[in-house]
Every structure is written in C-alpha cells, then in structure tokens.
Write an enzyme that holds these catalytic residues in place. Sequence first.
Site, PDB file in Angstrom:
ATOM      1  N   ASP A 253     -20.261   5.743  16.571  1.00 33.08           N
ATOM      2  CA  ASP A 253     -20.745   7.031  15.721  1.00 33.08           C
ATOM      3  C   ASP A 253     -20.127   7.274  14.138  1.00 33.08           C
ATOM      4  OD1 ASP A 253     -20.890   8.313  18.747  1.00 33.08           O
ATOM      5  OD2 ASP A 253     -22.876   8.072  17.477  1.00 33.08           O
TER       6      ASP A 253
ATOM      7  N   HIS B  98     -12.296   6.864  22.312  1.00 33.88           N
ATOM      8  CA  HIS B  98     -13.624   6.577  23.457  1.00 33.88           C
ATOM      9  C   HIS B  98     -13.092   6.290  24.731  1.00 33.88           C
ATOM     10  CE1 HIS B  98     -16.934   3.995  25.256  1.00 33.88           C
ATOM     11  NE2 HIS B  98     -17.559   4.449  24.129  1.00 33.88           N
TER      12      HIS B  98
HETATM   13  C1  SDX Z   1     -20.301   7.968  22.354  1.00 32.50           C
HETATM   14  O1  SDX Z   1     -19.088   6.402  27.078  1.00 32.50           O
HETATM   15  C2  SDX Z   1     -19.760   5.870  26.122  1.00 32.50           C
HETATM   16  O2  SDX Z   1     -20.062   4.658  26.236  1.00 32.50           O
HETATM   17  C3  SDX Z   1     -20.313   6.822  24.995  1.00 32.50           C
HETATM   18  C4  SDX Z   1     -21.055   5.939  23.866  1.00 32.50           C
HETATM   19  C5  SDX Z   1     -22.337   5.157  24.253  1.00 32.50           C
HETATM   20  O3  SDX Z   1     -22.511   4.328  23.679  1.00 32.50           O
HETATM   21  O4  SDX Z   1     -22.931   5.822  25.226  1.00 32.50           O
HETATM   22  O5  SDX Z   1     -20.052   5.288  23.357  1.00 32.50           O
HETATM   23  C6  SDX Z   1     -21.153   6.896  22.711  1.00 32.50           C
HETATM   24  O6  SDX Z   1     -20.279   8.908  23.210  1.00 32.50           O
HETATM   25  C7  SDX Z   1     -18.953   7.657  21.551  1.00 32.50           C
HETATM   26  C8  SDX Z   1     -18.116   8.709  21.596  1.00 32.50           C
HETATM   27  C9  SDX Z   1     -18.569   9.824  20.583  1.00 32.50           C
HETATM   28  N1  SDX Z   1     -17.616  11.056  20.622  1.00 32.50           N
HETATM   29  C10 SDX Z   1     -16.644  11.270  19.574  1.00 32.50           C
HETATM   30  O7  SDX Z   1     -16.704  10.373  18.579  1.00 32.50           O
HETATM   31  C11 SDX Z   1     -16.099  12.693  19.480  1.00 32.50           C
HETATM   32  C12 SDX Z   1     -14.750  12.478  19.309  1.00 32.50           C
HETATM   33  N2  SDX Z   1     -14.042  11.734  20.268  1.00 32.50           N
HETATM   34  C13 SDX Z   1     -13.368  12.496  21.443  1.00 32.50           C
HETATM   35  O8  SDX Z   1     -14.018  13.588  21.818  1.00 32.50           O
HETATM   36  C14 SDX Z   1     -12.993  11.464  22.577  1.00 32.50           C
HETATM   37  O9  SDX Z   1     -12.394  10.515  22.035  1.00 32.50           O
HETATM   38  C15 SDX Z   1     -13.979  10.936  23.499  1.00 32.50           C
HETATM   39  C16 SDX Z   1     -15.082  12.045  24.308  1.00 32.50           C
HETATM   40  C17 SDX Z   1     -15.055  10.019  23.083  1.00 32.50           C
HETATM   41  C18 SDX Z   1     -13.273  10.438  24.703  1.00 32.50           C
HETATM   42  O10 SDX Z   1     -12.443  11.429  25.562  1.00 32.50           O
HETATM   43  P1  SDX Z   1     -11.598  10.941  26.617  1.00 32.50           P
HETATM   44  O11 SDX Z   1     -11.723   9.622  27.223  1.00 32.50           O
HETATM   45  O12 SDX Z   1     -11.764  12.016  27.710  1.00 32.50           O
HETATM   46  O13 SDX Z   1     -10.335  10.946  26.118  1.00 32.50           O
HETATM   47  P2  SDX Z   1      -9.351  12.360  25.867  1.00 32.50           P
HETATM   48  O14 SDX Z   1     -10.215  13.272  25.598  1.00 32.50           O
HETATM   49  O15 SDX Z   1      -8.612  12.487  27.358  1.00 32.50           O
HETATM   50  O16 SDX Z   1      -8.466  11.951  24.810  1.00 32.50           O
HETATM   51  C19 SDX Z   1      -7.161  11.202  25.211  1.00 32.50           C
HETATM   52  C20 SDX Z   1      -6.270  11.753  24.282  1.00 32.50           C
HETATM   53  C21 SDX Z   1      -6.135  13.426  24.149  1.00 32.50           C
HETATM   54  O17 SDX Z   1      -4.888  13.852  23.867  1.00 32.50           O
HETATM   55  P3  SDX Z   1      -3.710  14.166  25.149  1.00 32.50           P
HETATM   56  O18 SDX Z   1      -4.398  15.461  25.820  1.00 32.50           O
HETATM   57  O19 SDX Z   1      -3.630  12.788  25.572  1.00 32.50           O
HETATM   58  O20 SDX Z   1      -2.423  14.586  24.294  1.00 32.50           O
HETATM   59  O21 SDX Z   1      -6.555  11.520  22.916  1.00 32.50           O
HETATM   60  C22 SDX Z   1      -6.894  12.767  22.025  1.00 32.50           C
HETATM   61  C23 SDX Z   1      -7.105  13.850  23.115  1.00 32.50           C
HETATM   62  O22 SDX Z   1      -6.579  14.950  22.648  1.00 32.50           O
HETATM   63  N3  SDX Z   1      -8.185  12.461  21.381  1.00 32.50           N
HETATM   64  C24 SDX Z   1      -8.058  12.823  20.231  1.00 32.50           C
HETATM   65  C25 SDX Z   1      -9.519  12.239  19.729  1.00 32.50           C
HETATM   66  N4  SDX Z   1     -10.107  11.610  21.071  1.00 32.50           N
HETATM   67  C26 SDX Z   1      -9.209  11.748  21.904  1.00 32.50           C
HETATM   68  N5  SDX Z   1      -7.563  13.276  19.295  1.00 32.50           N
HETATM   69  C27 SDX Z   1      -8.079  13.580  17.834  1.00 32.50           C
HETATM   70  N6  SDX Z   1      -9.406  13.025  17.769  1.00 32.50           N
HETATM   71  C28 SDX Z   1     -10.171  12.522  18.726  1.00 32.50           C
HETATM   72  N7  SDX Z   1     -11.328  12.002  18.245  1.00 32.50           N
END
Ligand code: SDX
Length: 433
Positions: free
Chosen positions: A366, A308
């Site tokens: 989710d 998140h």
């Molecule tokens: C919702 O914003 C809100 O409030 C949203 C929400 C709401 O109520 O409105 O809470 C609802 O959207 C919840 C999120 C649902 N999405 C998912 O579950 C999809 C999987 N999650 C990821 O796509 C990700 O965690 C996000 C999009 C939720 C957050 O992404 P960020 O904050 O941009 O973080 P990032 O992509 O920069 O990740 C940081 C690191 C990265 O590694 P590095 O590049 O630093 O090495 O963490 C890793 C990412 O690769 N990472 C994951 C991961 N999520 C982040 N690695 C594996 N699996 C994951 N799910």
Amino acid sequence: MTTIRSLSLNENVHSLCELPVLSGTTGPDVINVEALYKQTGMFTYDPGFTSTASCSSTITYIDGEAGILLYRGYPIEQLAEKCTFLEVCYLLLNGELPTTSEMFKFESTITIHTMVHDQLTNFFKGFRRDAHPMAIMVGVVGALSAFYHDALDIKSKNDRDISAIRLIAKVPTIVAMCHKYSTGLPFMYPQNKLSYVENFMRMMLGTPCDDFAPNPVLVRALDRILILHADHEQNASTSTVRLAGSSGANPYACITAGIACLWGAAHGGANEAVLNMLKEIGDVSHIPKYIAKAKDKNDPFRLMGFGHRVYKNHDPRAKLMRTTCHEVLTELGLHDNNLFKLALELERIALEDNYFIEKKLYPNVDFYSGIVFHALGIPSNMFTAMFAMGRTVGWIAHWAEMIADPDQKIGRPRQLYTGATKRDVPKNHNTSS
Ligand code: SDX
C-alpha cells in the site's frame, strides 16, 4: 498434505494427547489440533491467528522471512513482468496459466459480462453523492445476488464458474460507476472492443463527450498493479470471504463481506491512509517528527504503508509498485512529484531507523500504490475500491477452493471465556421499576 509425525502434549509428566503433524509442499508444518478438545477438553488460543492455519490451500504461498510471493507456484515478479492481469485471473482460478485458445475464450467471456443490469443504476440514486465509494461497493456488489437467481447453487461448478466470471467482469464497471456517481458525471458503458484495463480506464476517466485514447504505458502499469493485488493467501478479507462462504452464503454476499473487511485502514484502507499521511507530513523536513510519532507508544499514529503481519522482509509487491510508480510519474512528466520524493525519503529514513529495523517494518503493497493511483487521476477515496477490484479474483479463487473441499465445514471458532460465571437475577428485580 501428509502426516509426517505425531506430537505428544504432556502436562505434569502425563501425556495429554498425541497430535498429528502435517506437512505441505513447502512452508511450515502444522499441528492438526482438530482432536485437541475431544482429547483434552482444551482449546488453542491465538487472537489474530498469528500462528494458526485456517485451511489448506494450493493457491498462493508467502515466505514472509524471505519476501517471497508465489501465485500457483509462479513468483510475483515473473507474473508482473510476463503476464496480463486476466492471465493471472485464469491462473488463480484454474491452477495453470492459460493456453492461447483458453485465454481467448476466457477473455471473450469476461468481456461479454462487463455490463451490469440497468436497474442496478437505481441503487446508486439512494446514496448521497459524497458517500464513500466502499460504502456504495458494499451495497451494490451485495445486491448483485438479487439479479442472478439463475446461478446461485454453490454446489454446482457451473454456477460457481459463471458467478466468478460475472464478478471479475462487473466489479470494474461498478467501481467506475462509484466514481462517476460521486462526480455527477454520467455512467460510462463498457466497450467490448477494449481490453479489460482499457475498458476500466475509459469507464473511470472518460466521458461520453470525448473519445478516450488509453495511454498504453498507463494501461500496462494499472494491469500490473491489479496483478500485485490479485491475491495474498489468508489475509483478513480473504479469510472473511472463506468464513462467510462456509455457511453456504452466495458468492456475491461472500465477496461483499470481503469488500467490507478490506475497507479497514489496517488492511486495504491503508493505501488511502498513506496518501493522507504523506499530505499531512507535507515536507521532507517534517519526516523526523512523524517517525518519532510512529515510535511513540503513547501516540496511536502508525506509519501507514509500513509493516505486515507476514512479511518480516521486503514485501516483493512494494518493490514492484515503486518501479511502476516511477514509470507512471515519468510517463506523465511528474518524476519530480513531491509526494513521490517524500515517500522515497520517508522509506529511506525509516529503513535506517533501529525501531523499524528491529521490528522488521518494511514498506508494504500500500505504500506506493496511492501515489500511482493519485497520478493516474484517481481520487484517494477510490483507492481501496481499486484494491478490491484486483483482489476480487483472489477472493473468488479461495471461495471456490473452499466450497470444492470435501472436508470443508462451517467455520465456528471457540473462545477463552473471561466473563461472569452463572448467577441468578435478584429475586427483588422488577423490570417495571
Ligand atoms: C495489507 O495480510 C495481508 O496479506 C494484507 C495485505 C494483502 O495483500 O491482503 O498485504 C494488504 O493489509 C497490507 C498492510 C496495510 N496496513 C498498513 O500499512 C497499516 C500500518 N501497518 C500496521 O497497522 C501493521 O503493521 C499491520 C496491521 C499491517 C500488521 O500488524 P501486526 O502484524 O498485528 O503487527 P503489530 O501491530 O503487532 O505490530 C508489531 C509491532 C508493534 O509494536 P510493539 O507493540 O511490538 O512494541 O510493530 C509496531 C507495533 O506498534 N508497528 C508499527 C507499525 N506496524 C507495526 N509501528 C509504527 N508504524 C507501523 N506501521
């Protein structure tokens, strides 16, 4: 908000400018950079707005480090336990929980607006039966403004209030219609004698041939799930609604923009993606392989339902969703549901893995919602529409807050330009060649 001090921006010893630091009632202070460009000729740069506050708001507060979520100051855990979704709607819209008489009036008003104009059903006929429900939602909710010319003056509080009522009342009806259309079953009309969630469940899962007897345990579970989805500060879809609203677009168009943004798998589309992921993993023995894929930088696979932007601790909604999931599965005699057991094991393994611990990746709202919706008999392509149904009130509350803000102006971010500098079209260039 109050200005508590100023911040000097220096470069090579010279002071570039003084910027006021503002303090809210809680949470991080902000540096007011409105004067930055005028004073320095420079912009701030923050792709994804990881460190940028787009507005001030009194609606929802999140402490991502502590895993705290407050709607108008009330902890989500208490609201989920002690309130109904419509009470939370009233709270988000008006800032205070309703009195008994206020609640009666609000609920009665919502009830009499749950029907949609009968001509709206014609819009569905233009879609293929296998159209994704979110595509239909974007089309049909966007079309609502074509039916309500009588109350589209966004400067009128009365018009804003009736638009809010109409959207909160009609979105569940439209969500249920999306499902019915995909099955070839007839649309179900609302019944005013039913509660908001009973009404939705009957329109969604009932048929004209049988009396629908809503299960009170399942009704309460879905009511709580809507509370958990109702609002979440300046998330992507809410920020989209605010930006659309800042141009003066009508509320139906703004909410439609929010629906479109929510559809993305990184946002509200994650609940559908979680269920697909769990089905793909299939068995507990395959979990290590998928954990490895999620950690592999060269593999685009991410563990859906984990991580998140704001929560770097447990998402309080995920814990409540897990409890609700267990209640629903137990009520339905599905407590040995393989998907739920797989999800519990996946959560356990991931939370013991250093990659997830170091990156503070916890299950989000989710992760469990898809399993609950699946158990309730809702098809996975409807999960994001369910999320939109809960979030509609949050979108409207933020839209109304923005419109009523005397300082609001059209949102118009700037950029860091990295493209070609000025150049001339070659003299020998001839378009007819
Ligand atoms: C919702 O914003 C809100 O409030 C949203 C929400 C709401 O109520 O409105 O809470 C609802 O959207 C919840 C999120 C649902 N999405 C998912 O579950 C999809 C999987 N999650 C990821 O796509 C990700 O965690 C996000 C999009 C939720 C957050 O992404 P960020 O904050 O941009 O973080 P990032 O992509 O920069 O990740 C940081 C690191 C990265 O590694 P590095 O590049 O630093 O090495 O963490 C890793 C990412 O690769 N990472 C994951 C991961 N999520 C982040 N690695 C594996 N699996 C994951 N799910």
